[in-house]
Design a protein around this motif. Sequence first.
Motif, PDB file in Angstrom:
ATOM      1  N   ASN A  91       0.849  -1.206   0.000  1.00 52.74           N
ATOM      2  CA  ASN A  91       0.000   0.000   0.000  1.00 52.74           C
ATOM      3  C   ASN A  91       0.874   1.242   0.000  1.00 52.74           C
ATOM      4  O   ASN A  91       2.111   1.134  -0.066  1.00 52.74           O
ATOM      5  CB  ASN A  91      -0.963  -0.004   1.200  1.00 52.74           C
ATOM      6  N   VAL A  92       0.254   2.384   0.103  1.00 52.13           N
ATOM      7  CA  VAL A  92       1.006   3.646   0.126  1.00 52.13           C
ATOM      8  C   VAL A  92       1.932   3.689   1.341  1.00 52.13           C
ATOM      9  O   VAL A  92       3.122   4.016   1.240  1.00 52.13           O
ATOM     10  CB  VAL A  92       0.043   4.857   0.173  1.00 52.13           C
ATOM     11  N   SER A  93       1.365   3.356   2.493  1.00 55.47           N
ATOM     12  CA  SER A  93       2.132   3.461   3.746  1.00 55.47           C
ATOM     13  C   SER A  93       3.427   2.672   3.679  1.00 55.47           C
ATOM     14  O   SER A  93       4.465   3.133   4.147  1.00 55.47           O
ATOM     15  CB  SER A  93       1.345   2.884   4.926  1.00 55.47           C
ATOM     16  N   HIS A 119      -2.612  12.895   4.266  1.00 62.12           N
ATOM     17  CA  HIS A 119      -3.240  11.720   4.866  1.00 62.12           C
ATOM     18  C   HIS A 119      -2.373  11.287   6.056  1.00 62.12           C
ATOM     19  O   HIS A 119      -1.143  11.415   5.988  1.00 62.12           O
ATOM     20  CB  HIS A 119      -3.299  10.607   3.806  1.00 62.12           C
ATOM     21  N   ASN A 121      -1.268   8.625   6.818  1.00 61.77           N
ATOM     22  CA  ASN A 121      -0.234   7.652   6.428  1.00 61.77           C
ATOM     23  C   ASN A 121       0.999   8.307   5.828  1.00 61.77           C
ATOM     24  O   ASN A 121       2.008   7.639   5.613  1.00 61.77           O
ATOM     25  CB  ASN A 121      -0.815   6.613   5.450  1.00 61.77           C
ATOM     26  N   PHE A 170      -6.340  14.033  -0.476  1.00 63.56           N
ATOM     27  CA  PHE A 170      -7.592  13.237  -0.411  1.00 63.56           C
ATOM     28  C   PHE A 170      -8.783  14.130  -0.118  1.00 63.56           C
ATOM     29  O   PHE A 170      -9.915  13.810  -0.468  1.00 63.56           O
ATOM     30  CB  PHE A 170      -7.460  12.071   0.578  1.00 63.56           C
ATOM     31  N   ASP A 195       3.243  11.198  -2.266  1.00 62.86           N
ATOM     32  CA  ASP A 195       2.131  10.266  -2.141  1.00 62.86           C
ATOM     33  C   ASP A 195       1.213  10.583  -3.321  1.00 62.86           C
ATOM     34  O   ASP A 195       0.551  11.616  -3.348  1.00 62.86           O
ATOM     35  CB  ASP A 195       1.436  10.511  -0.795  1.00 62.86           C
ATOM     36  N   VAL A 197      -1.226   8.609  -4.615  1.00 57.89           N
ATOM     37  CA  VAL A 197      -2.361   7.688  -4.759  1.00 57.89           C
ATOM     38  C   VAL A 197      -3.627   8.391  -5.230  1.00 57.89           C
ATOM     39  O   VAL A 197      -4.508   7.780  -5.813  1.00 57.89           O
ATOM     40  CB  VAL A 197      -2.586   6.884  -3.456  1.00 57.89           C
ATOM     41  N   GLN A 198      -3.699   9.701  -4.978  1.00 56.38           N
ATOM     42  CA  GLN A 198      -4.890  10.429  -5.432  1.00 56.38           C
ATOM     43  C   GLN A 198      -4.693  11.049  -6.816  1.00 56.38           C
ATOM     44  O   GLN A 198      -5.501  11.880  -7.239  1.00 56.38           O
ATOM     45  CB  GLN A 198      -5.284  11.511  -4.414  1.00 56.38           C
ATOM     46  N   SER A 218      -1.110   2.999  -4.145  1.00 58.94           N
ATOM     47  CA  SER A 218      -1.724   1.676  -3.995  1.00 58.94           C
ATOM     48  C   SER A 218      -2.577   1.474  -5.247  1.00 58.94           C
ATOM     49  O   SER A 218      -2.785   2.415  -6.014  1.00 58.94           O
ATOM     50  CB  SER A 218      -2.573   1.613  -2.728  1.00 58.94           C
ATOM     51  N   LYS A 221      -7.310   2.690  -6.127  1.00 57.31           N
ATOM     52  CA  LYS A 221      -8.015   3.943  -6.442  1.00 57.31           C
ATOM     53  C   LYS A 221      -7.956   4.193  -7.955  1.00 57.31           C
ATOM     54  O   LYS A 221      -8.659   3.527  -8.710  1.00 57.31           O
ATOM     55  CB  LYS A 221      -7.424   5.092  -5.631  1.00 57.31           C
TER      56      LYS A 221
HETATM   57  C1  LIG Z   1      -3.504  10.594  -0.024  1.00 55.29           C
HETATM   58  C2  LIG Z   1      -3.674   9.221   0.578  1.00 55.29           C
HETATM   59  N1  LIG Z   1      -2.605   8.583   1.076  1.00 55.29           N
HETATM   60  C3  LIG Z   1      -2.713   7.364   1.624  1.00 55.29           C
HETATM   61  C4  LIG Z   1      -3.923   6.709   1.679  1.00 55.29           C
HETATM   62  C5  LIG Z   1      -4.036   5.355   2.256  1.00 55.29           C
HETATM   63  O1  LIG Z   1      -2.796   4.766   2.469  1.00 55.29           O
HETATM   64  P1  LIG Z   1      -2.621   3.184   2.412  1.00 55.29           P
HETATM   65  O2  LIG Z   1      -2.640   2.788   0.977  1.00 55.29           O
HETATM   66  O3  LIG Z   1      -1.322   2.938   3.029  1.00 55.29           O
HETATM   67  O4  LIG Z   1      -3.743   2.575   3.170  1.00 55.29           O
HETATM   68  C6  LIG Z   1      -5.079   7.346   1.161  1.00 55.29           C
HETATM   69  C7  LIG Z   1      -6.422   6.752   1.184  1.00 55.29           C
HETATM   70  O5  LIG Z   1      -6.715   5.630   1.330  1.00 55.29           O
HETATM   71  C8  LIG Z   1      -4.930   8.620   0.597  1.00 55.29           C
HETATM   72  O6  LIG Z   1      -5.982   9.251   0.086  1.00 55.29           O
END
Ligand SMILES: Cc1ncc(COP(=O)(O)O)c(C=O)c1O
Length: 409
Positions: A91-93, A119, A121, A170, A195, A197-198, A218, A221
């Motif tokens: 995942n992102v984290s 976020h 994370n 996010f 990060d 992911v968005q 991750s 999305k």
């Molecule tokens: C900007 C952002 N970073 C991280 C995450 C989540 O992190 P991870 O993939 O580690 O659960 C999200 C949402 O789920 C997010 O919107």
Amino acid sequence: MAQTATKPASKAALFEAVRKEFPGTYDKVYTNTAARGLPSRQTRAALDAYLDQLVDGRVDKQANFNAIERVRSKFAQLIKAHPDEIAYTKNVSEGLNMIAGSLPWKAADNVVLCRDVEHPNNIYPWLNLQRRFGVEVRSVPDRDGAIDVDAMLGLIDDRTRLVTVATVTFAPGFRTDVETLGRVCREKDIFFLVDAVQSVGVVATDVEKLKVDGLAVSTQKGLCGLYGMGFLYCRRAWAERITPAALARFSVDLGPDVHEATMGDGHYDLMAGARRFDLGNYNYPAAIAVEPSLDLQLDLGPPVIEDYVCGLSHRLAAGLHQLGLRVSGGPPGPHLAHTVTAGKYARNTHESAGDPDSDALYKHLTDNDVILTVRRGMLRFSLHLYNNEADVDRVLDLVREWQGGKGGA
Ligand SMILES: Cc1ncc(COP(=O)(O)O)c(C=O)c1O
């Protein structure tokens, strides 16, 4: 995908053909990509085929490894990187922590970020360094919901080792001026970690142009895959300065075609580039699930996708604004990506909006099969390549209907 054989003439027709491959769009208005994207029929079929093999007991492990390398290359292509610059994560984290855990920190080094809109994370990894090594976490306040890049630049000094931002947050979902930060970090040899992911999957991403050193995503999305898998990009020149904090068989190079269970004599070379962050067995089903999305996105072209989806988000933001909703950032502008948020900002309110009007509107929308989420107290609509203008207009009609029902408010 079916639409690749003979591409329809107009953009709208092309994306209507794409939409048909996403059954989740058939009976509802799906505006929840910022939480998770819809998987396509092709993803479902790829997973089914994978499970059939597993259930049957005749797993072709080499085919699984081949899929891992194909998918690695396709993701690299999507963000204009080299396959050696991509590691698999869950995942992102995990991606962010791989970088946080592997750089050689010293007390009084500092990390620069914007706590208000990141976020969690992308905050805890740095608080962990603060606790473990005395690294200073320097944070700027947001500027009207946006990451204040100028303020971040103002906090950078000769003890800054890393700068991190979300490419798109996010909530409220604004774009960050990644390029400006990237330029300065590159000049000063500061690790620049994003990060993404968005944004990845919707917003075209060129890691060299943005001058990022690390990028974590991750797959559930914008990449329309499953939970439990992600990618970490690490620029080769940086990756090869890093000794990963965690090591396993796939992190080390015992030569090509050497069986995964082979243990050398204990002397080892790290894998090239970001591959050194790979550990043990991969999330094969999730990699297989994301491959059709990568194929589709590469086939359409990320700039074409971004242009189409952002056209829809602009239409939505303009429409909501015209209807008098409190749209984050006001009328559409360069801050907007594919996510539109509206309502009263409340930092830690994510289930209900906490505001009676927003809660009532949320209920009206969800009662009418609009799928969305509430983040930071705001209604969050997030679009992707499977949405169309009819989706946007349906949301606007429902808002109008709800306003009429409460006496034209
Ligand atoms: C900007 C952002 N970073 C991280 C995450 C989540 O992190 P991870 O993939 O580690 O659960 C999200 C949402 O789920 C997010 O919107």
